[in-house]
Design a protein around this motif. Structure first.
Motif, PDB file in Angstrom:
ATOM      1  N   ILE A  86       0.828  -1.208   0.000  1.00 32.85           N
ATOM      2  CA  ILE A  86       0.000   0.000   0.000  1.00 32.85           C
ATOM      3  C   ILE A  86       0.860   1.256   0.000  1.00 32.85           C
ATOM      4  CG2 ILE A  86      -1.685   1.320   1.344  1.00 32.85           C
ATOM      5  CD1 ILE A  86      -2.827  -1.392   2.275  1.00 32.85           C
ATOM      6  N   ALA A  87       1.940   1.274   0.782  1.00 30.91           N
ATOM      7  CA  ALA A  87       2.771   2.471   0.883  1.00 30.91           C
ATOM      8  C   ALA A  87       3.477   2.799  -0.421  1.00 30.91           C
ATOM      9  CB  ALA A  87       3.793   2.322   2.003  1.00 30.91           C
ATOM     10  N   SER A  88       3.755   1.790  -1.250  1.00 31.44           N
ATOM     11  CA  SER A  88       4.423   2.011  -2.539  1.00 31.44           C
ATOM     12  C   SER A  88       3.430   2.169  -3.675  1.00 31.44           C
ATOM     13  CB  SER A  88       5.353   0.842  -2.855  1.00 31.44           C
ATOM     14  OG  SER A  88       4.606  -0.347  -3.089  1.00 31.44           O
ATOM     15  N   THR A 135      -4.688   3.653  10.878  1.00 36.37           N
ATOM     16  CA  THR A 135      -4.578   2.297  11.416  1.00 36.37           C
ATOM     17  C   THR A 135      -5.448   2.144  12.664  1.00 36.37           C
ATOM     18  OG1 THR A 135      -2.522   3.069  12.439  1.00 36.37           O
ATOM     19  CG2 THR A 135      -2.326   1.695  10.467  1.00 36.37           C
ATOM     20  N   LYS A 136      -5.856   0.894  12.905  1.00 35.11           N
ATOM     21  CA  LYS A 136      -6.719   0.586  14.045  1.00 35.11           C
ATOM     22  C   LYS A 136      -5.960   0.803  15.363  1.00 35.11           C
ATOM     23  CE  LYS A 136      -9.270  -2.942  11.458  1.00 35.11           C
ATOM     24  NZ  LYS A 136      -9.535  -4.404  11.343  1.00 35.11           N
ATOM     25  N   PRO A 137      -6.685   1.017  16.450  1.00 35.43           N
ATOM     26  CA  PRO A 137      -6.002   1.216  17.740  1.00 35.43           C
ATOM     27  C   PRO A 137      -5.088   0.058  18.126  1.00 35.43           C
ATOM     28  CG  PRO A 137      -8.297   1.906  17.893  1.00 35.43           C
ATOM     29  CD  PRO A 137      -8.143   1.252  16.559  1.00 35.43           C
ATOM     30  N   ASP A 138      -5.444  -1.180  17.710  1.00 38.98           N
ATOM     31  CA  ASP A 138      -4.640  -2.342  18.102  1.00 38.98           C
ATOM     32  C   ASP A 138      -3.784  -2.881  16.951  1.00 38.98           C
ATOM     33  OD1 ASP A 138      -6.689  -3.224  16.523  1.00 38.98           O
ATOM     34  OD2 ASP A 138      -7.212  -4.949  17.790  1.00 38.98           O
ATOM     35  N   TRP A 139      -3.440  -2.043  15.996  1.00 36.60           N
ATOM     36  CA  TRP A 139      -2.661  -2.515  14.848  1.00 36.60           C
ATOM     37  C   TRP A 139      -1.273  -2.960  15.289  1.00 36.60           C
ATOM     38  CZ3 TRP A 139       1.257  -0.053  11.473  1.00 36.60           C
ATOM     39  CH2 TRP A 139       1.948   0.993  12.108  1.00 36.60           C
ATOM     40  N   ASN A 140      -0.605  -3.698  14.417  1.00 33.81           N
ATOM     41  CA  ASN A 140       0.745  -4.196  14.700  1.00 33.81           C
ATOM     42  C   ASN A 140       1.755  -3.411  13.853  1.00 33.81           C
ATOM     43  OD1 ASN A 140       3.129  -5.533  15.125  1.00 33.81           O
ATOM     44  ND2 ASN A 140       2.390  -7.535  14.436  1.00 33.81           N
ATOM     45  N   PRO A 141       2.515  -2.499  14.441  1.00 31.89           N
ATOM     46  CA  PRO A 141       3.442  -1.681  13.651  1.00 31.89           C
ATOM     47  C   PRO A 141       4.614  -2.466  13.084  1.00 31.89           C
ATOM     48  CG  PRO A 141       3.737  -1.251  15.985  1.00 31.89           C
ATOM     49  CD  PRO A 141       2.543  -2.127  15.872  1.00 31.89           C
ATOM     50  N   GLN A 149      -5.030  -3.879   8.810  1.00 28.64           N
ATOM     51  CA  GLN A 149      -4.382  -2.985   9.764  1.00 28.64           C
ATOM     52  C   GLN A 149      -5.109  -1.642   9.878  1.00 28.64           C
ATOM     53  OE1 GLN A 149      -1.817  -4.012  11.738  1.00 28.64           O
ATOM     54  NE2 GLN A 149       0.056  -4.153  10.516  1.00 28.64           N
ATOM     55  N   PHE A 150      -5.914  -1.303   8.858  1.00 31.57           N
ATOM     56  CA  PHE A 150      -6.558   0.009   8.816  1.00 31.57           C
ATOM     57  C   PHE A 150      -8.026  -0.068   9.211  1.00 31.57           C
ATOM     58  CE2 PHE A 150      -2.974   0.841   5.982  1.00 31.57           C
ATOM     59  CZ  PHE A 150      -2.632   2.142   6.310  1.00 31.57           C
ATOM     60  N   ASP A 151      -8.516   1.012   9.776  1.00 32.65           N
ATOM     61  CA  ASP A 151      -9.953   1.238   9.861  1.00 32.65           C
ATOM     62  C   ASP A 151     -10.390   1.632   8.453  1.00 32.65           C
ATOM     63  OD1 ASP A 151     -12.533   2.159  10.183  1.00 32.65           O
ATOM     64  OD2 ASP A 151     -12.125   3.243  12.035  1.00 32.65           O
ATOM     65  N   LEU A 152     -11.170   0.791   7.784  1.00 31.79           N
ATOM     66  CA  LEU A 152     -11.473   0.985   6.366  1.00 31.79           C
ATOM     67  C   LEU A 152     -12.602   1.971   6.112  1.00 31.79           C
ATOM     68  CD1 LEU A 152     -10.968  -2.640   5.030  1.00 31.79           C
ATOM     69  CD2 LEU A 152      -9.376  -0.700   5.016  1.00 31.79           C
ATOM     70  N   THR A 153     -13.119   2.595   7.143  1.00 26.79           N
ATOM     71  CA  THR A 153     -14.031   3.742   6.969  1.00 26.79           C
ATOM     72  C   THR A 153     -13.189   5.008   7.077  1.00 26.79           C
ATOM     73  OG1 THR A 153     -15.892   2.565   7.941  1.00 26.79           O
ATOM     74  CG2 THR A 153     -16.033   4.978   7.859  1.00 26.79           C
ATOM     75  N   PRO A 154     -13.093   5.796   6.010  1.00 24.80           N
ATOM     76  CA  PRO A 154     -12.237   6.985   6.090  1.00 24.80           C
ATOM     77  C   PRO A 154     -12.706   7.928   7.195  1.00 24.80           C
ATOM     78  CG  PRO A 154     -13.557   7.006   4.080  1.00 24.80           C
ATOM     79  CD  PRO A 154     -13.757   5.667   4.707  1.00 24.80           C
ATOM     80  N   PHE A 155     -11.775   8.453   7.963  1.00 22.55           N
ATOM     81  CA  PHE A 155     -12.152   9.402   9.007  1.00 22.55           C
ATOM     82  C   PHE A 155     -12.399  10.790   8.443  1.00 22.55           C
ATOM     83  CE2 PHE A 155      -7.458   9.624   9.129  1.00 22.55           C
ATOM     84  CZ  PHE A 155      -7.239  10.998   9.045  1.00 22.55           C
ATOM     85  N   CYS A 156     -12.027  10.993   7.193  1.00 26.67           N
ATOM     86  CA  CYS A 156     -12.258  12.295   6.554  1.00 26.67           C
ATOM     87  C   CYS A 156     -12.369  12.080   5.055  1.00 26.67           C
ATOM     88  CB  CYS A 156     -11.101  13.246   6.867  1.00 26.67           C
ATOM     89  SG  CYS A 156     -11.288  14.925   6.189  1.00 26.67           S
ATOM     90  N   VAL A 183      -0.208   4.941  11.410  1.00 28.17           N
ATOM     91  CA  VAL A 183      -0.018   5.332  10.008  1.00 28.17           C
ATOM     92  C   VAL A 183      -1.330   5.890   9.479  1.00 28.17           C
ATOM     93  CG1 VAL A 183       0.446   4.520   7.668  1.00 28.17           C
ATOM     94  CG2 VAL A 183       1.834   3.685   9.576  1.00 28.17           C
ATOM     95  N   ILE A 184      -1.229   7.066   8.852  1.00 32.70           N
ATOM     96  CA  ILE A 184      -2.366   7.675   8.155  1.00 32.70           C
ATOM     97  C   ILE A 184      -2.153   7.477   6.665  1.00 32.70           C
ATOM     98  CG2 ILE A 184      -3.514   9.859   7.588  1.00 32.70           C
ATOM     99  CD1 ILE A 184      -2.884  10.780  10.442  1.00 32.70           C
ATOM    100  N   LEU A 185      -3.197   7.046   5.967  1.00 33.17           N
ATOM    101  CA  LEU A 185      -3.157   6.857   4.521  1.00 33.17           C
ATOM    102  C   LEU A 185      -4.047   7.895   3.859  1.00 33.17           C
ATOM    103  CD1 LEU A 185      -2.520   5.258   1.890  1.00 33.17           C
ATOM    104  CD2 LEU A 185      -4.496   3.796   2.453  1.00 33.17           C
ATOM    105  N   GLY A 186      -3.446   8.767   3.040  1.00 27.42           N
ATOM    106  CA  GLY A 186      -4.206   9.724   2.254  1.00 27.42           C
ATOM    107  C   GLY A 186      -4.363   9.208   0.834  1.00 27.42           C
ATOM    108  N   VAL A 187      -5.599   9.197   0.327  1.00 26.83           N
ATOM    109  CA  VAL A 187      -5.881   8.706  -1.020  1.00 26.83           C
ATOM    110  C   VAL A 187      -6.484   9.840  -1.842  1.00 26.83           C
ATOM    111  CG1 VAL A 187      -7.115   7.007  -2.411  1.00 26.83           C
ATOM    112  CG2 VAL A 187      -6.286   6.392  -0.128  1.00 26.83           C
ATOM    113  N   TRP A 188      -5.806  10.153  -2.940  1.00 27.83           N
ATOM    114  CA  TRP A 188      -6.282  11.186  -3.878  1.00 27.83           C
ATOM    115  C   TRP A 188      -6.868  10.471  -5.082  1.00 27.83           C
ATOM    116  CZ3 TRP A 188      -2.478  14.122  -7.528  1.00 27.83           C
ATOM    117  CH2 TRP A 188      -3.169  15.040  -8.318  1.00 27.83           C
ATOM    118  N   ASP A 189      -8.203  10.469  -5.199  1.00 26.99           N
ATOM    119  CA  ASP A 189      -8.898   9.766  -6.270  1.00 26.99           C
ATOM    120  C   ASP A 189      -9.077  10.681  -7.479  1.00 26.99           C
ATOM    121  OD1 ASP A 189      -9.464   7.275  -4.869  1.00 26.99           O
ATOM    122  OD2 ASP A 189     -10.803   8.470  -3.613  1.00 26.99           O
ATOM    123  N   ILE A 190      -8.567  10.239  -8.639  1.00 27.56           N
ATOM    124  CA  ILE A 190      -8.638  11.028  -9.868  1.00 27.56           C
ATOM    125  C   ILE A 190      -9.972  10.765 -10.565  1.00 27.56           C
ATOM    126  CG2 ILE A 190      -7.462  11.548 -12.046  1.00 27.56           C
ATOM    127  CD1 ILE A 190      -5.936  12.231  -9.432  1.00 27.56           C
TER     128      ILE A 190
END
Length: 449
Positions: A86-88, A135-141, A149-156, A183-190
């Protein structure tokens, strides 16, 4: 009745042909849209990729040269990059970004609640939305980044309304309660391609740190050259940890180095220029120290050079001229300061240049069936220009049968058009639109020699 049946059959065939034509145009438009890649990244809070570029993350691979290029299939979380990549954004060339542990990446200090996210766009594109996951509160870094590992409902989620963003865009979001490393994941949808950008931020949540590092000490300068200098200083300390150092020229930061480096090799300075520099330390919370002591120095002046290079010799034509180009070759000039390049003249007009010491040039953009008289002049780093080489006169060949390019015109493969004095061959069936000029769309047109 038979006549009516034949008429219905012909009508249906025509509809099928028209429908097929529309599908072909749509396919060409889709293929063209994919060539217009947008690019962008989250600059603040500093993303994993931009911290690689700034030297705060190390051993990152080629992302240091293009943190704006994390483009992958859109549709996250149902689609998009595979788990563990995901990060790449699923790009093999940026695979080092997928390494994951509690200590692998430098972290930015954040607090839950209201936060600003600032994007920088190097190529803008119509946008569907901007979405932020955490990432979820109990994720494994110490495990790979996966959807689990992520909360799949976007917080924003911020609607892009199909519009192009400005070059810099700041958005305000409410970040959920978290403690420690996340980890925060930002997704820019085109909006008009099948892709999206995937930007991860390594964030440290916890009690606020408002204590700045101590100022660097004993700043000194050495190895001053025409465009270079070396700075060294004594390390700063911090109540948690120093993250890095910034070199200031007045109020402008001209270099950034990580905390384990207490020197900076400055390049791209201006010759014969006086600098007054100082250094600040900063920590993961963005606290900055007072300035160190300052150092003043003057870079070496370039010697005054008024001697031009020798004249190029032996100018001649290589091969057979085409209708729009000719290949020229000549013998090198010499100069005490070196040769910076060559200028090719048609009469008194420069029509092509060569940077560096190459002594061959394909001159393009010529007109068919036209006579030209070429000479070449060398120039040195001080822009002193030599005299003319010997002159050569050459005539271009008759041009191919090409019609001027026009919008709203159907073009088939191998069709020839002329545009801005050049000839192009169609390499993909399409109907032209404004903005699809041959020089702008290499997916549709191929420049002819």
């Amino acid at each position: 009745m038979m006549f009516q049946t034949r008429l219905d059959s012909r009508f249906i065939q025509r509809l099928m042909l028209i429908g097929g034509g529309f599908l072909l145009v749509f396919a060409c438009m889709f293929a063209f849209s994919k060539t217009l890649s947008a690019h962008g990244y989250i600059n603040d809070p500093a993303s994993r990729a931009i911290q690689c570029k700034n030297g705060l993350n190390t051993n990152c691979g080629p992302i240091v040269y293009e943190p704006q290029s994390l483009e992958g299939p859109k549709g996250f979380p149902a689609a998009g990059p595979p788990d563990g990549k995901i990060a790449s954004a699923g790009l093999a060339g940026f695979a080092p970004l997928d390494q994951q542990s509690a200590t692998r990446w430098n972290k930015v200090s954040m607090k839950s609640g209201t936060n600003n996210f600032t994007w920088i766009f190097t190529a803008r594109h119509a946008t569907t939305s901007y979405r932020y996951f955490i990432t979820k509160p109990d994720w494994n870094p110490n495990a790979p980044l996966t959807r689990a590992q992520f909360d799949l409902t976007p917080f924003c989620t911020i609607n892009g309304n199909g519009q192009q963003p400005p070059a810099t865009l700041t958005q305000t979001c409410n970040v959920p309660q978290r403690d420690g490393y996340h980890v925060i994941l930002g997704v820019w949808d085109i909006a008009d391609t099948q892709n999206a950008w995937y930007i991860v931020i390594d964030a440290q949540f916890g009690p606020g740190d408002n204590i700045a590092p101590t100022a660097p000490t004993n700043l000194a300068v050495s190895n001053v050259g025409t465009t270079t200098a070396t700075l060294t200083w004594g390390a700063s300390t911090d109540n948690i940890a120093v993250t890095g150092y910034e070199v200031y020229n007045g109020v402008n930061v001209i270099a950034t180095v990580p905390a384990n480096q207490t020197s900076a090799n400055l390049t791209n300075l201006l010759a014969g220029t006086t600098y007054n520099l100082a250094v600040k330390a900063f920590d993961a919370s963005g606290n900055r120290s007072p300035l160190s002591n300052s150092v003043q120095f003057t870079t070496t002046k370039l010697p005054v050079d008024v001697t031009p290079p020798t004249n190029p010799t032996g100018l001649h034509v290589m091969g057979t001229p085409t209708s729009t180009s000719v290949t020229l070759m000549w013998n090198a000039s010499t100069d005490d300061s070196g040769i910076a390049g060559y200028r090719i003249y048609n009469g008194n007009t420069v029509i092509a240049t060569v940077t560096g010491t190459a002594t061959e040039k394909v001159v393009t953009g010529l007109s068919p069936n036209t006579q030209y008289t070429f000479t070449v002049r060398a120039y040195d780093p001080a822009n002193n220009e030599s005299g003319n080489s010997n002159a050569v006169t050459v005539s271009t060949a008759d041009g191919p049968s090409a019609t001027p390019w026009a919008p709203n015109t159907a073009y088939a493969v191998n069709a020839l058009v002329s545009y801005n004095g050049k000839v192009y061959k169609c390499i993909q069936n399409h109907t032209s639109l404004p903005g699809w000029e041959p020089g702008n769309v290499p997916a549709l047109w191929q420049l002819q020699p």
